[in-house]
Design an enzyme around this catalytic site. Structure first.
Site, mmCIF file in Angstrom:
data_model
loop_
_atom_site.group_PDB
_atom_site.id
_atom_site.type_symbol
_atom_site.label_atom_id
_atom_site.label_comp_id
_atom_site.label_asym_id
_atom_site.label_seq_id
_atom_site.Cartn_x
_atom_site.Cartn_y
_atom_site.Cartn_z
ATOM 1 N N HIS A 200 24.332 -185.528 -114.276
ATOM 2 C CA HIS A 200 23.790 -184.396 -115.017
ATOM 3 C C HIS A 200 22.719 -183.639 -114.261
ATOM 4 O O HIS A 200 22.550 -182.436 -114.440
ATOM 5 C CB HIS A 200 23.408 -184.807 -116.432
ATOM 6 C CG HIS A 200 24.622 -184.715 -117.291
ATOM 7 N ND1 HIS A 200 24.859 -183.673 -118.136
ATOM 8 C CD2 HIS A 200 25.729 -185.463 -117.279
ATOM 9 C CE1 HIS A 200 26.064 -183.816 -118.654
ATOM 10 N NE2 HIS A 200 26.610 -184.901 -118.157
ATOM 11 N N GLU A 427 40.685 -185.141 -119.092
ATOM 12 C CA GLU A 427 39.675 -185.826 -118.280
ATOM 13 C C GLU A 427 40.122 -187.228 -117.919
ATOM 14 O O GLU A 427 39.466 -187.919 -117.161
ATOM 15 C CB GLU A 427 38.358 -185.956 -119.053
ATOM 16 C CG GLU A 427 37.864 -184.681 -119.660
ATOM 17 C CD GLU A 427 36.477 -184.831 -120.242
ATOM 18 O OE1 GLU A 427 35.508 -184.602 -119.522
ATOM 19 O OE2 GLU A 427 36.379 -185.174 -121.438
ATOM 20 N N ASP A 452 35.058 -185.881 -114.953
ATOM 21 C CA ASP A 452 35.547 -187.161 -115.462
ATOM 22 C C ASP A 452 36.929 -187.481 -114.923
ATOM 23 O O ASP A 452 37.242 -188.639 -114.657
ATOM 24 C CB ASP A 452 35.544 -187.164 -116.997
ATOM 25 C CG ASP A 452 34.159 -187.488 -117.532
ATOM 26 O OD1 ASP A 452 33.546 -188.452 -117.012
ATOM 27 O OD2 ASP A 452 33.676 -186.788 -118.422
ATOM 28 N N CYS A 499 37.039 -176.709 -116.307
ATOM 29 C CA CYS A 499 35.627 -176.490 -116.632
ATOM 30 C C CYS A 499 34.724 -177.517 -115.967
ATOM 31 O O CYS A 499 33.539 -177.583 -116.252
ATOM 32 C CB CYS A 499 35.403 -176.467 -118.147
ATOM 33 S SG CYS A 499 35.884 -177.996 -118.949
HETATM 34 C C1 PEP Z 1 34.031 -182.900 -116.929
HETATM 35 O O1 PEP Z 1 34.101 -184.107 -117.153
HETATM 36 O O2 PEP Z 1 34.526 -182.341 -115.924
HETATM 37 C C2 PEP Z 1 33.340 -182.025 -117.874
HETATM 38 C C3 PEP Z 1 33.397 -180.718 -117.756
HETATM 39 O O3 PEP Z 1 32.608 -182.614 -118.848
HETATM 40 P P1 PEP Z 1 31.185 -183.322 -118.591
HETATM 41 O O4 PEP Z 1 30.769 -183.033 -117.189
HETATM 42 O O5 PEP Z 1 30.262 -182.767 -119.603
HETATM 43 O O6 PEP Z 1 31.533 -184.753 -118.814
HETATM 44 MG MG MG Z 2 33.607 -184.881 -119.070
#
Ligand code: PEP
Ligand code: MG
Length: 573
Positions: A200, A427, A452, A499
């Site tokens: 994050h 994912e 993911d 995304c």
């Molecule tokens: C991902 O896993 O690529 C995603 C966009 O979700 P997050 O990064 O919030 O897990």
């Molecule tokens: Mg994710």
């Protein structure tokens, strides 16, 4: 940057011209002053009883008073609710009951830091049991505790200090909650010793559009206040950079700015195939900032970010207000809202999870609804109410969907709540392999979460930075799964987006389009470079790039193969 890296060994203190290396996240570079984020100090396990209880008591009182004074100063320079919260926290630091409790413990022979810790924990237990409003103050009281303990032990104050100028924030790692305390306007770079390219910290850096380098050994020994140049593309941190490095950083900033002002409008390949360029957002403020960018909407609204610091579940009304603000900010533009993705790397205090051996493989994402169905129902109800209030049609999707049955169940609930456009994130490899079945289960769209998907395809924890080579979305196995998803979408005539962080790499974005992806969602600041890359490349060429990547054996080889075929101007981005 032109400087040749001479890696600094952890035993050295970083000095002028030294170059620390790590894993870069993004492509930009910036110069700023080091601001160290100290970890919270814990009382020593074997802390001795104070030799002079009166002196110890005076020191503890002075520590509480100093913390209260700092919080008041910060309240005075903050605005709105932050100021109110800081002022209320200062009052807690002066609570006579709390000080009395510390005093009793000290006189009974407990060490000063331990006495503070125990007294605060006792108060926290009372607050936590006194209803949701007071329970939220527990975090603030623990913050006071950490500050007082640091004073008592003579250590640096924990957390993000107040930033006074362009700052490079340096930490072991940044928890999502730490970043809430950052003065975004003053952060020009982020450097961490831990973390990974899709942790994050990295995502937040992208959101802020600042260069970030993770896995930098020795970063915490950087001298506070020292100027450093952070280069995300090179994965380097240059200590006290010379004029040449500063000039190169400035040149790159100017190129990015020129690109941003020269490109505009909806995304499309050189031959006119539309590829929607969307923003990833996490908070209402993010969304309001993103709405001012030239983006076609929101491709991922990470709703859990809104609730990271909450001790109790937000009410339907609170959620409706927040969603309505985001929907209103984007008006006619598309907004894809992801339902709560709690668990693993995004723990939420109000979503109880039993300790799991492998949280990333546990009850997270949509799976949380198995234990807490009401959380999902409330969220869908709130989103439908926000849609009605704003007269908009949000898209809604669930994270961590693994089977067609889960997709069908989610679609049923979302439609029952009154939401018309329903999708799922891809994912988990199982979802990519069976994307056709997922779509046939009643979904209108899918969006690939490459962060993911990479973690699960490569069996490499996304928080384990030392596995950065495996955690690379250029891995051909990951791209193959994106290709399967793209093909399923094309066959079903449904929208397939990406995304994850992969979407903001201009070169990789071209590969994704070659694999059938038709929308890309990223930090808004990354959009101009991706738009430019698309405008220089036809779909046929994107397919050629994708074929070259799929033919490679690993991530580095895939990137190198694509770089050889790509437009040199795209490579220079
Ligand atoms: C991902 O896993 O690529 C995603 C966009 O979700 P997050 O990064 O919030 O897990
Ligand atoms: Mg994710």
């Amino acid at each position: 940057m032109t400087t040749t890296p001479t890696p600094t060994s952890p035993a050295d203190a970083a000095g002028a011209g030294d170059v620390l290396t790590g894993v870069g996240v993004g492509t930009s570079a910036a110069v700023g002053s080091v601001v160290l984020v100290a970890p919270a100090a814990r009382p020593p396990a074997d802390e001795a009883a104070p030799a002079d209880p009166e002196a110890a008591l005076a020191a503890v009182r002075a520590a509480f008073a100093a913390v209260a004074a700092t919080l008041r100063e910060r309240a005075a320079s903050a605005g709105g609710t932050t100021a109110d919260v800081l002022a209320a926290t200062a009052l807690m630091a002066e609570d006579p009951g709390l000080l009395g409790d510390v005093e009793r413990r000290l006189r009974a022979g407990t060490g000063p830091a331990t006495a503070v810790d125990e007294a605060v924990e006792g108060f926290c237990a009372v607050l936590a049991a006194s209803g949701p409003y007071l329970a939220e103050r527990v975090t603030d009281l623990r913050d006071v505790r950490d500050r007082v303990v640091a004073h008592v032990l003579g250590l640096a104050q924990p957390g993000v200090p107040q930033l006074t100028g362009p700052s490079v924030v340096v930490a072991a790692d940044l928890a999502p909650a730490d970043t809430a305390a950052l003065d975004l306007a003053k952060v020009v770079g982020i450097v961490t010793e831990l973390g990974g390219p899709t942790s994050h910290t990295a995502i937040i850096a992208a959101q802020l559009d600042v260069p970030c380098v993770v896995r930098v050994t020795g970063a915490q020994r950087l001298r506070p206040g020292a100027p450093v140049a952070v280069d995300a593309r090179a994965g380097t941190v240059v200590v006290e950079p010379g004029e040449d490095v500063r000039a190169e950083v400035e040149r790159r900033r100017a190129v990015r700015e020129a690109l941003a002002s020269a490109s505009g409008g909806p995304g499309a390949t050189a031959d006119g195939t539309a590829v929607a360029l969307l923003a990833n957002v996490g908070t209402v403020e993010d969304a309001e900032r993103a709405a001012a960018h030239d983006v076609e909407g929101v491709g991922l609204f990470r709703t859990e970010v809104l609730f990271l610091e909450r001790a109790s579940a937000p009410t339907v009304e609170e959620q409706t207000d927040a969603y309505a603000r985001v929907l209103r900010a984007f008006g006619e533009r598309k907004v894809v809202v992801r339902t709560l993705d709690a668990g693993a790397d995004k723990p939420l205090a109000f979503v109880e999870v039993e300790a799991e051996e492998n949280p990333a493989l546990g009850v997270r994402g949509l799976r949380t609804a198995r234990r807490h169905p009401q959380l999902l129902t409330d969220q869908l109800t709130a989103l439908a109410a926000a849609a009605e209030r704003t007269g908009t049609t949000p898209w809604v999707m669930a994270p961590m969907v693994s089977t067609p049955a889960e997709a069908a169940d989610f679609a049923g609930r979302a439609r029952a709540a009154g939401l018309g456009v329903v999708g799922a994130m891809v994912e988990v490899p199982a979802a990519a392999l069976r994307a056709d079945a997922l779509l046939a289960a009643g979904l209108d769209f899918v969006s690939v979460g490459t962060n993911d998907l990479t973690q699960y395809t490569m069996a490499a924890d996304r928080l384990a930075g030392e596995l950065a080579d495996l955690l690379d979305p250029w891995q051909p196995a990951v791209l193959q799964l994106v290709g399967l998803t793209g093909a399923a979408g094309a066959a079903a005539g449904r929208s397939v987006g990406v995304c994850g962080e992969a979407a903001r790499d201009p070169l990789l974005a071209l590969v994704l389009v070659g694999l059938g992806v038709r929308s890309l969602s990223m930090a808004p600041a990354a959009v101009p470079a991706v738009r430019f890359a698309l405008s220089r490349t036809s779909v046929e060429d994107c397919r050629r790039l994708a074929a070259a990547a799929l033919a490679a054996d690993d991530a580095a080889a895939a990137r190198a193969a694509v770089a050889q075929l790509a437009d040199p101007e795209v490579l220079a981005l």
